[in-house]
Scaffold this motif. Structure first.
Motif, short mmCIF file in Angstrom:
data_model
loop_
_atom_site.label_atom_id
_atom_site.label_comp_id
_atom_site.label_asym_id
_atom_site.label_seq_id
_atom_site.Cartn_x
_atom_site.Cartn_y
_atom_site.Cartn_z
N ASN A 248 3.30 1.06 -16.99
CA ASN A 248 2.78 0.08 -17.95
C ASN A 248 2.33 -1.12 -17.15
O ASN A 248 2.98 -1.53 -16.19
N ARG A 249 1.18 -1.68 -17.53
CA ARG A 249 0.65 -2.82 -16.78
C ARG A 249 -0.21 -3.65 -17.71
O ARG A 249 -0.82 -3.15 -18.67
N ARG A 250 -0.26 -4.94 -17.41
CA ARG A 250 -1.12 -5.84 -18.17
C ARG A 250 -2.56 -5.63 -17.74
O ARG A 250 -2.84 -5.52 -16.55
N VAL A 251 -3.48 -5.56 -18.71
CA VAL A 251 -4.88 -5.31 -18.40
C VAL A 251 -5.75 -6.32 -19.15
O VAL A 251 -5.32 -6.97 -20.10
N ALA A 252 -6.98 -6.43 -18.70
CA ALA A 252 -7.96 -7.30 -19.35
C ALA A 252 -8.63 -6.57 -20.51
O ALA A 252 -8.81 -5.35 -20.48
N LEU A 253 -8.99 -7.33 -21.53
CA LEU A 253 -9.65 -6.77 -22.70
C LEU A 253 -10.91 -5.99 -22.30
O LEU A 253 -11.23 -4.94 -22.87
N GLU A 254 -11.63 -6.52 -21.31
CA GLU A 254 -12.90 -5.90 -20.91
C GLU A 254 -12.70 -4.50 -20.33
O GLU A 254 -13.67 -3.72 -20.24
N ASP A 255 -11.46 -4.17 -19.96
CA ASP A 255 -11.21 -2.85 -19.39
C ASP A 255 -11.36 -1.73 -20.40
O ASP A 255 -11.59 -0.57 -20.02
N PHE A 256 -11.23 -2.05 -21.71
CA PHE A 256 -11.21 -0.96 -22.68
C PHE A 256 -11.92 -1.24 -24.00
O PHE A 256 -12.17 -0.31 -24.78
N ILE A 257 -12.27 -2.49 -24.29
CA ILE A 257 -12.79 -2.80 -25.63
C ILE A 257 -14.09 -2.07 -25.93
O ILE A 257 -14.41 -1.80 -27.08
N HIS A 258 -14.84 -1.69 -24.89
CA HIS A 258 -16.11 -1.00 -25.12
C HIS A 258 -15.92 0.32 -25.86
O HIS A 258 -16.85 0.81 -26.50
N HIS A 259 -14.72 0.89 -25.77
CA HIS A 259 -14.46 2.14 -26.48
C HIS A 259 -14.45 1.95 -28.00
O HIS A 259 -14.55 2.93 -28.75
N PHE A 260 -14.32 0.70 -28.45
CA PHE A 260 -14.13 0.45 -29.88
C PHE A 260 -15.16 -0.51 -30.45
O PHE A 260 -15.01 -0.97 -31.59
N GLU A 261 -16.21 -0.82 -29.71
CA GLU A 261 -17.28 -1.66 -30.25
C GLU A 261 -17.93 -0.95 -31.44
O GLU A 261 -18.15 0.27 -31.42
N GLY A 262 -18.22 -1.71 -32.48
CA GLY A 262 -18.81 -1.15 -33.68
C GLY A 262 -17.81 -0.63 -34.69
O GLY A 262 -18.20 -0.20 -35.78
N TRP A 263 -16.53 -0.69 -34.36
CA TRP A 263 -15.50 -0.22 -35.30
C TRP A 263 -15.17 -1.34 -36.29
O TRP A 263 -14.07 -1.89 -36.29
N ASN A 264 -16.09 -1.66 -37.15
CA ASN A 264 -15.88 -2.68 -38.18
C ASN A 264 -16.04 -2.01 -39.54
O ASN A 264 -17.14 -1.55 -39.89
N PHE A 265 -14.95 -1.93 -40.28
CA PHE A 265 -14.96 -1.22 -41.56
C PHE A 265 -14.89 -2.16 -42.75
O PHE A 265 -14.61 -1.73 -43.87
N GLY A 266 -15.12 -3.44 -42.50
CA GLY A 266 -15.02 -4.41 -43.57
C GLY A 266 -13.59 -4.85 -43.76
O GLY A 266 -13.24 -6.01 -43.51
N TRP A 267 -12.74 -3.95 -44.17
CA TRP A 267 -11.32 -4.28 -44.35
C TRP A 267 -10.59 -4.41 -43.02
O TRP A 267 -9.49 -4.98 -42.97
N LEU A 268 -11.20 -3.91 -41.94
CA LEU A 268 -10.60 -4.05 -40.61
C LEU A 268 -11.71 -4.12 -39.57
O LEU A 268 -12.50 -3.19 -39.44
#
Length: 433
Positions: A248-268
């Protein structure tokens, strides 16, 4: 009658409380110099909550560190429900399901141990590196953080020393390495507004690409925001093994957020939720191949005096909210065996026979995706996108799938509700022999 307990985590602390209530002296060894409320959110299933209630840690206590879950839901890639059901009291259980911060639960148990067993019941900064057994008992080999070594004899040794258990390694020196199936998890907490029931566990996406989110605190009365625990997960090629080094290690948001871009469902809004975390940790989803017994084999005719519990016995994929829950159940079943058989090898054998085979099967079931396997069926049948889930997986098939998992994991409602207490109220060990 002293029993050595290795590990000051949830399983080890619950074991010490259970033994103490039964009249058996327990001494806990924990390798860290100071216990701190580390970790993120976990769920405690009703079968584990029942055991905490029987230890005197009921809703008046647990409500201070978490919230009672009301719903468990799976949602497909396009935001449509795959499956949803009430949980805990709303589902008809006699006990709630709780969403809590793991570290706060550990500290609650730690404080309770010190209150009931005494301030010296947990020896911090002392690591048990192995053991030696003879006809008279078992000796724990202890190393302190400053390099000193000493030995502690006792009747039994209970190893709740986690994924990298030194005791399990001694019992099974040829055990296979840690198994990683390719899933990578990023975990964090973010202030947010609880969705759906206000206390819902939501799994969103597909089997190999998903987000899990649920609240672990009540909403702030001023802002309406709760602490939302989340897990973002993808599955990748694991042919080269885990190459990051740390488990387990601390990571930067930029390391993985690209996998979830566009995941906006209105309620989340998933990217916004991920960006709201102060820190993020990366974990591989791992387990170990089951072992044939959790009790050491070198006891001969005298019987083994060393037993594994919790992650040392059965570390499993965290897909069914039963890692910490099972550690609590382990501790209580072990306590019940000692009430019946005393602090003896026979108690360890009874505990092993009660749990080892069934929980080993659960490890493999979770490796096969556990309850998230429903998302896998959706992927197979319609590519993960649908308008009418009943046309993809009929309701009866979905309900039967979940019923099988609950039975395997030990929290089928009718069975659990009808079961007698694991340890009868006030029960104490009759004899040490």
């Amino acid at each position: 009658m002293r029993v050595a307990v290795i590990g000051g985590g949830i399983g080890g602390l619950t074991a010490a409380l259970s033994l103490h209530a039964a009249g058996i002296e327990a001494q806990i060894f924990e390798s860290v110099a100071a216990l701190k409320p580390l970790g993120v959110g976990i769920n405690l299933q009703p079968n584990a909550v029942r055991e905490l209630y029987d230890l005197g840690l009921d809703d008046r206590v647990l409500d201070t560190i978490g919230i009672q879950a009301r719903e468990w839901a799976l949602v497909g890639r396009n935001g449509n429900d795959v499956y949803a059901e009430p949980r805990g009291l709303l589902a008809g259980y006699r006990w709630p399901q709780y969403a809590v911060h793991r570290g706060q639960l550990q500290m609650l148990l730690y404080d309770t141990v010190r209150e009931r067993l005494g301030p010296d019941a947990v020896r911090l900064g002392e690591r048990v590196s192995g053991y030696r057994q003879d006809a008279q008992g078992v000796t724990a080999l202890v190393e302190t953080r400053d390099g000193r070594r000493h030995e502690l004899p006792g009747r039994l040794l209970l190893a709740a020393d986690g994924l990298h258990s030194a005791v399990r390694a001694q019992m099974y020196p040829a055990q296979p390495p840690i198994q990683w199936g390719g899933a990578i998890m990023w975990r964090g907490t973010t202030p947010g507004r609880p969705q759906r029931s206000g206390a819902s566990f939501i799994g969103l996406g597909s089997l190999r690409h998903r987000v899990v989110v649920y609240p672990i605190s009540r909403p702030d009365p001023t802002t309406g925001l709760a602490t939302m625990n989340w897990i973002a997960e993808i599955t990748v090629d694991n042919s080269q093994g885990w190459t990051q080094g740390d488990w387990n290690r601390r990571v930067a948001l930029e390391d993985f957020i690209h996998h979830f871009e566009g995941w906006n469902f209105g309620w989340l809004d998933v990217p916004a939720m991920l960006r709201g975390a102060q820190e993020v940790f990366e974990y591989p989803m791992i387990d170990r191949d089951p072992v044939p017994t959790w009790v050491n084999a070198e006891g001969g005719r005298e019987g083994g005096r060393v037993a594994l519990l919790g992650d040392a016995a059965h570390v499993m994929y965290p897909v069914g909210s039963n890692g910490a829950s099972q550690a609590i159940v382990d501790a209580r079943v072990l306590g019940a065996a000692m009430v019946e058989h005393g602090a003896t090898p026979a108690a360890l054998q009874a505990y092993d026979q009660r749990l080892c085979a069934d929980i080993s099967a659960l490890v493999l079931r979770n490796r096969g995706a556990g309850p998230f396997g429903l998302l896998g069926l959706v992927d197979e049948r319609c590519g993960g996108v649908f308008d009418d889930i009943d046309a993809v997986i009929p309701a009866a098939e979905r309900e039967a799938f979940m019923a099988r998992y609950k039975a395997a994991a030990g929290f089928a409602k009718d069975t659990l509700n009808a079961a007698p207490p694991t340890i009868a109220p006030g029960a104490r060990v009759a004899s040490a022999d």
